[in-house]
Design an enzyme around this catalytic site. Structure first.
Site, PDB file in Angstrom:
ATOM      1  N   GLY A 671       0.816  -1.202   0.000  1.00 40.15           N
ATOM      2  CA  GLY A 671       0.000   0.000   0.000  1.00 40.15           C
ATOM      3  C   GLY A 671       0.849   1.251   0.000  1.00 40.15           C
ATOM      4  O   GLY A 671       2.037   1.227   0.342  1.00 40.15           O
ATOM      5  N   CYS A 672       0.240   2.358  -0.382  1.00 38.03           N
ATOM      6  CA  CYS A 672       0.982   3.624  -0.501  1.00 38.03           C
ATOM      7  C   CYS A 672       1.419   4.153   0.860  1.00 38.03           C
ATOM      8  O   CYS A 672       2.592   4.446   1.091  1.00 38.03           O
ATOM      9  CB  CYS A 672       0.137   4.661  -1.225  1.00 38.03           C
ATOM     10  SG  CYS A 672      -1.542   4.835  -0.588  1.00 38.03           S
ATOM     11  N   TYR A 673       0.456   4.304   1.791  1.00 37.99           N
ATOM     12  CA  TYR A 673       0.800   4.726   3.146  1.00 37.99           C
ATOM     13  C   TYR A 673       1.851   3.781   3.737  1.00 37.99           C
ATOM     14  O   TYR A 673       2.814   4.194   4.380  1.00 37.99           O
ATOM     15  CB  TYR A 673      -0.432   4.677   4.041  1.00 37.99           C
ATOM     16  CG  TYR A 673      -1.372   5.846   3.989  1.00 37.99           C
ATOM     17  CD1 TYR A 673      -0.938   7.140   4.251  1.00 37.99           C
ATOM     18  CD2 TYR A 673      -2.727   5.647   3.731  1.00 37.99           C
ATOM     19  CE1 TYR A 673      -1.826   8.214   4.228  1.00 37.99           C
ATOM     20  CE2 TYR A 673      -3.620   6.711   3.707  1.00 37.99           C
ATOM     21  CZ  TYR A 673      -3.171   7.994   3.962  1.00 37.99           C
ATOM     22  OH  TYR A 673      -4.047   9.046   3.956  1.00 37.99           O
ATOM     23  N   ALA A 674       1.617   2.471   3.508  1.00 34.77           N
ATOM     24  CA  ALA A 674       2.463   1.453   4.135  1.00 34.77           C
ATOM     25  C   ALA A 674       3.893   1.502   3.601  1.00 34.77           C
ATOM     26  O   ALA A 674       4.854   1.287   4.355  1.00 34.77           O
ATOM     27  CB  ALA A 674       1.861   0.073   3.905  1.00 34.77           C
TER      28      ALA A 674
END
Length: 860
Positions: A671-674
Site C-alpha cells: 500500500g501507498c501509506y504502508a
C-alpha cells in the site's frame, strides 16, 4: 524579532496574571504521562471556564524546559501589556478566516497577553461599492475617497469591527470596539485623494483604558481632522503609527497570502533585511503598488524603532507559530545590517569585536587553538571575510589558486541564526565563489542548514565535508584529498595551510546521483541494476479505470520492453485507451473464461490486478486453473498482503529480499501509506522501545475515482478529514511487515496526489543523536534510486509527480528518547504504479529501474 520556542511550560506561578476573565484557584495536578491535563479551578461563568480551559490546555500540552519557561517569562513580562504586540488584520481575514482569527486572539488573551488589534476592510468596501454601482478609483495604490465612498468605508469599518468583537466575546474574550478617537490626521492631498488622511497624532488613552480594564482593543484605521471630519487612512500606515507610539515587542501583519510573494518566482519571501536589501528590492519589477507601499512604510517605521524590532507578515493560522517559535512563519522584515567584506586584519576597525566572534569557534573554545595564533595564521595567507556590522555572524574563506576555496570559519551567534543573517552571508558567498567546500562536525545543531546549502557531502568519523559548484572530477579529487590526509576541526583551521589533516575511516557520501557513485555500500539488499532479459513481454491490466491504472499505462508506454496486450474495464469497455501510443488498444471487459483462454494460449506474461479490495480472487483462481500457466501475477489490492501460505511475495524491493521477488510467481504490491511508513521506520527497528505513531495525510486521489466525501473537492476545501482512526488496513500492514506494533491515523487533504507522514518513534534515551540516525538511513538506503535521505523535513509538494520516497527531519527531542521522521511519497507512483513496475522488472528479469525516471532530487 526574537522568535521563541514552542515548548513553553507554564505553571500557575509562571502565568501572567489573568486580568479579565479573573481565574480563581490553582492548577492542582499536571500528569505528564497522560493525554489530559486536569485542572481544578473556579470560574466566573461556565462559558468563560470552557474557553479558558481549552486555550490554557493548548499551551500547557507543549511542556518544555525550565530555560524555555524563563525565556518566555523574561521576554513577555519585560514590558507593559500595551507593549506586547500590534497586530494588523487584513479585511479579507475577517471575511474568510474569522473563526481562526478569533481563536488565535482568544488564546493570547487567556494567557494574559493583550495585543492591540487594528483591522482593515478593503475587500468589503470594494464589494459594497460594486453593489452601489461605484467603481473604486486608485492613484499610486491609494484609494480615492469621495463623500460617497467615505459613507461606504465608515459603514464597512463599523460592521467588520462589530463582527470581530462579537466573535471574540463568544469565546469568552472581553473585547472593546474603538472605531474613532485614536488617530488624528491632516488631508494627505485633498485635491488628489479627497477624504484620505495622513496621521499626525495618536491618542493612546482609549487603547490604554481598554487594556487596563481587561479588554482587547479592536481599532479601525479611521482618522479625524481637528474639526471632526472623518478621513480614510491606509491600515498598514495606521498600524505603523501605533507601533511608533507603543514600541511593541511584536509587529504582526495578518494577510490572506501569509507573507510577501515574489512575483517572479511565485514563492513566499522568508526574510527581508532592509539595510542590505531595501534599495535593490525597490528596483525589482514585481515590487509595485501595494507591495511597494507596504515595504516602504515598514522600512520607514523600523528606522524609528530599536534595531531589534521587526515586522512579520503572516497567515492568521501562523500567528501562534510566529509568537512562540524560533522558526516563525511568513515574511520577516527587519533592519539588519549591511554586510561588510574584508580582506585584511587591518580592515577590522574593532579588533575586540573580531576576537569576540572568534571565541565562538569550537576549537578555540576547547583550547586547542588560541585567537592570537589564528590571527597570525590569517596574516600569512589570502582570505576574504564576510560579516554584519556587530559580527553576529563571521565567515572566513581561505583562497588558494591551486585549490578549491574553503569556508574556513562560519561563526554565528544565536541572534545571527534567529534573524537569518546566516542566509544573507551565505548568499554573498555564493555570489563571490562559484565553488566552495567546508567541513562541519556531525553533531553541529545546524547541520541540516549546511546540507541545504550544499550540492553534496562526504562523511567520515565525526566530520562531514560539504561542497557546491564542483564537477565530477573535482568532487573525486576533493574527496580523495579529504580521505587521504589529515582533517582539521570543523569550520576551523589549524596553523597548517593545507585544507585537510588525519586519516580516518570513510563513512558515506551524499551527492546528486550523476555526480559521484560511492565505491562501497552498506545496503544489505542492493538494487538489481542490470537485468538479464531483453525480450518483449506482454502485460494485461485488469481494472484500468482508476488513477493507478492510468499511471501504470503511462509508465508501460515509455518502457523499452513492455507492451500492453489487454486492458480490462467494465465501465470503459469499447472505448479507445488514451495515453498509450505503442498500439491501438480498446478497453475490453474480460470475463473468467476469457482470462483462462488467454492464459492457456500464453498471450500474457504478466497479469496486473488493479481492482478494489476483495475482488481479484476469482481472476487469480482462473489464471492458476490453467495447467500450462506460465505467467506471473501482481495484485495492487490488499487481498494478499497478509498471505501466510508462502505463495505470495510482498513486493517492497527496498526492504524485502529482491531475489524472492525475482523468483516469485505471485507478488502482492504494498500500500501507498504502508510503503512510505515502512521505509521511514525499518532502519530503526532495532532501536525502537515503544509504539511508533504515524500521522499520515494523503491527497484525495488516494480515495479513488468513485465519488465520496474523501474526494469531494468542495468538502475538502480548507479542510482536513481524518478517517479509520484505528485498525486501518495499512496500520495492520505496516505492523505485520515490520514485526512490531505501530499506530497509524490517516487523513485526506485538499491536494490531489502525494502523501506526507510525520512519524514519532520512541528510542532508548541518549542512545542516538540526530546525525547518527541520519547515518543509519543513509547507509541503509545507499544506492537506492527510489529513496532519498535528506536533512530537512521533506514537503509533499516536492514529491508530487516524483517516483520515490523522501525521508528526512530526524529531529531528536531534548530528552533524547524520541525521534521524529518525516516521509513523503506520491501515492499514485511509488505508492502504487511505480512500485508495480519495479516489481514487474524484477519478476521478468529486466533492470529494476527500467522505464522509471530518476527524478528525486536530494535537498540536503
Amino acid at each position: 524579532m526574537l522568535r521563541l520556542s514552542t515548548k513553553t511550560s507554564i505553571v500557575s506561578k509562571s502565568l501572567r496574571a489573568f486580568s479579565k476573565p479573573q481565574i480563581v484557584g490553582s492548577i492542582t495536578s499536571l500528569k505528564k504521562n497522560s493525554n489530559q491535563i486536569e485542572f481544578q479551578r473556579k470560574f466566573n461563568s461556565s462559558q468563560t471556564a470552557a474557553s479558558t480551559r481549552s486555550t490554557v490546555v493548548q499551551l500547557l500540552n507543549n511542556i518544555g524546559s525550565k530555560r524555555e519557561v524563563e525565556q518566555y517569562l523574561k521576554y513577555f513580562t519585560s514590558v507593559s501589556q500595551q507593549q506586547f504586540a500590534v497586530i494588523k488584520v487584513g479585511g479579507a481575514i475577517i471575511t474568510q478566516q474569522l473563526p481562526e482569527l478569533a481563536s488565535c486572539l482568544a488564546f493570547l488573551y487567556h494567557v494574559g497577553l493583550y495585543p492591540i488589534i487594528l483591522h482593515g476592510t478593503g475587500p468589503q468596501i470594494n464589494e459594497l461599492l460594486e453593489n452601489e454601482g461605484v467603481e473604486p478609483q486608485y492613484i499610486d495604490g491609494i484609494r480615492i475617497t469621495d463623500p460617497k465612498t467615505m459613507e461606504v468605508v465608515r459603514k464597512c469599518f463599523l460592521e467588520q469591527n462589530l463582527r470581530l468583537v462579537t466573535a471574540l466575546e463568544k469565546m469568552g474574550v472581553h473585547a472593546r470596539p474603538i472605531t474613532a478617537g485614536v488617530f488624528g490626521a491632516d488631508y494627505l492631498d485633498k485635491d488628489k485623494y479627497q477624504l484620505v488622511g495622513k496621521v499626525n497624532s495618536v491618542n493612546k488613552s482609549p487603547v490604554e483604558a481598554a487594556i487596563d480594564s481587561g479588554y482587547l482593543p479592536i481599532l479601525t484605521s479611521l482618522a479625524e481632522t481637528p474639526s471632526g471630519q472623518l478621513l480614510n487612512v491606509n491600515a498598514d500606515v495606521a498600524a505603523g503609527e501605533l507601533a511608533r507610539e507603543f514600541e511593541p515587542l511584536k509587529i504582526v501583519y495578518l494577510n490572506e497570502k501569509g507573507g510577501i510573494i515574489n512575483g517572479n518566482t511565485g514563492e513566499k519571501v522568508s526574510v527581508i533585511n532592509l539595510d542590505e536589501e531595501f534599495d535593490d528590492l525597490m528596483k525589482e519589477s514585481w515590487v509595485k503598488y501595494g507591495t511597494k507601499l507596504k515595504i516602504k512604510e515598514i522600512h520607514d517605521l523600523l528606522q524609528h524603532l530599536p534595531r531589534s524590532s521587526s515586522v512579520a507578515i503572516i497567515d492568521v493560522n501562523d500567528l501562534q507559530k510566529e509568537l512562540f517559535t524560533d522558526s516563525g512563519a511568513g515574511t520577516l522584515i527587519r533592519r539588519g545590517y549591511k554586510l561588510i567584506n574584508r580582506t585584511s586584519l587591518k580592515d577590522f576597525s574593532n579588533p575586540d569585536l573580531l576576537r569576540s566572534a572568534l571565541l565562538r569557534d569550537p576549537e578555540i573554545k576547547s583550547g586547542k587553538l588560541s585567537v592570537a595564533s589564528y590571527l597570525k595564521y590569517l596574516e600569512s595567507i589570502s582570505f576574504k571575510s564576510y560579516g554584519d556590522a556587530p559580527l553576529e555572524v563571521l565567515a572566513i574563506v581561505i583562497e588558494d589558486n591551486h585549490k578549491i576555496p574553503k569556508l574556513d570559519k562560519f561563526l554565528s551567534s544565536k541572534t545571527g541564526w534567529f534573524n537569518n543573517v546566516t542566509d544573507n552571508i551565505f548568499n554573498s558567498l555564493k555570489k563571490d565563489f562559484k565553488s566552495l567546500c567546508w567541513i562541519v562536525n556531525e553533531n553541529d545543531s545546524n547541520l541540516s542548514w549546511y546540507f541545504s546549502k550544499s550540492d553534496g557531502s562526504f562523511a567520515k568519523n565525526g566530520e562531514i565535508l560539504f561542497w557546491y559548484g564542483l564537477n565530477t572530477e573535482e568532487v573525486s579529487e576533493l574527496i580523495k584529498d579529504f580521505d587521504s590526509s589529515n582533517i582539521g576541526s570543523s569550520l576551523s583551521s589549524s596553523k597548517e595551510s593545507g585544507v585537510f589533516n588525519s586519516q580516518t575511516q570513510k563513512r558515506g557520501l551524499h551527492t546528486s546521483r550523476t555526480a559521484f557513485e560511492p565505491s562501497t555500500t552498506s545496503n544489505p539488499n542492493p538494487p538489481i541494476r542490470h537485468g538479464s532479459n531483453t525480450k518483449k513481454a506482454k502485460v494485461a491490466l485488469i481494472g484500468a479505470r482508476g488513477y493507478t491504472g492510468q499511471n501504470l499505462i503511462s509508465l508501460i508506454d515509455r518502457h523499452p520492453y513492455l507492451e500492453l496486450s489487454h486492458v480490462s474495464s467494465r465501465e470503459l469497455a469499447g472505448q479507445k485507451l488514451k495515453g498509450y501510443n505503442k498500439d491501438n488498444i480498446v478497453y475490453s471487459n474480460l470475463q473468467i473464461e476469457d482470462i483462462k483462454k488467454l492464459e492457456a494460449e500464453q498471450k500474457v506474461d504478466m497479469w496486473v490486478m488493479a481492482l478494489p479490495n476483495g475482488v481479484c480472487k476469482p481472476f487469480v483462481d482462473a489464471i492458476e486453473s490453467v495447467n500450462s500457466s506460465h505467467s506471473k501475477i501482481i495484485d495492487l489490492s490488499a487481498d494478499y498482503r497478509f498471505d501466510t501460505t508462502g505463495e505470495w511475495v510482498y513486493g517492497l524491493p527496498e526492504l524485502n529480499n529482491r531475489q524472492d521477488i525475482v523468483h516469485a510467481k505471485k507478488i502482492s504490491n504494498p500500500g501507498c501509506y504502508a510503503t512510505a511508513a515502512q521505509c521511514a521506520i525499518a532502519p530503526l527497528v532495532d532501536h525502537i522501545t515503544g509504539i511508533p505513531t504515524v500521522f499520515g495525510v494523503s491527497g484525495y486521489s488516494g480515495a479513488g475515482t468513485k465519488p465520496s466525501p474523501k474526494n469531494d473537492v468542495k468538502f475538502l476545501s480548507n479542510n482536513l478529514v481524518p478517517y479509520s482512526l484505528t485498525d486501518h488496513v495499512h496500520e495492520k500492514e505496516i505492523s505485520n511487515q515490520l514485526g512490531l506494533e505501530i499506530a497509524f491515523t490517516p487523513h485526506v487533504a485538499q491536494w490531489f496526489q502525494g502523501i506526507s507522514h510525520t512519524i514519532s518513534i520512541p528510542i532508548k534515551p541518549g542512545s542516538l543523536t540526530s546525525r547518527e540516525i541520519r547515518n543509519i538511513y543513509q547507509d541503509r538506503y545507499q544506492g537506492e534510486q527510489l529513496i532519498t535521505v535528506t536533512g530537512e523535513a521533506p514537503l509533499v509538494k516536492d514529491i508530487s509527480g516524483k517516483h520515490g520516497v523522501v525521508i528526512g527531519g530526524f529531529a531528536v527531542n531534548s530528552k533524547e528518547n524520541r525521534v521524529v521522521i518525516v516521509a513523503t511519497i506520491d501515492n499514485l507512483l511509488k505508492g502504487a504504479s511505480t512500485q508495480c513496475l519495479q516489481n514487474i522488472n524484477l519478476a521478468l528479469g529486466y533492470s529494476e529501474y527500467e522505464g522509471i525516471p530518476d527524478d528525486l532530487v536530494i535537498r540536503g
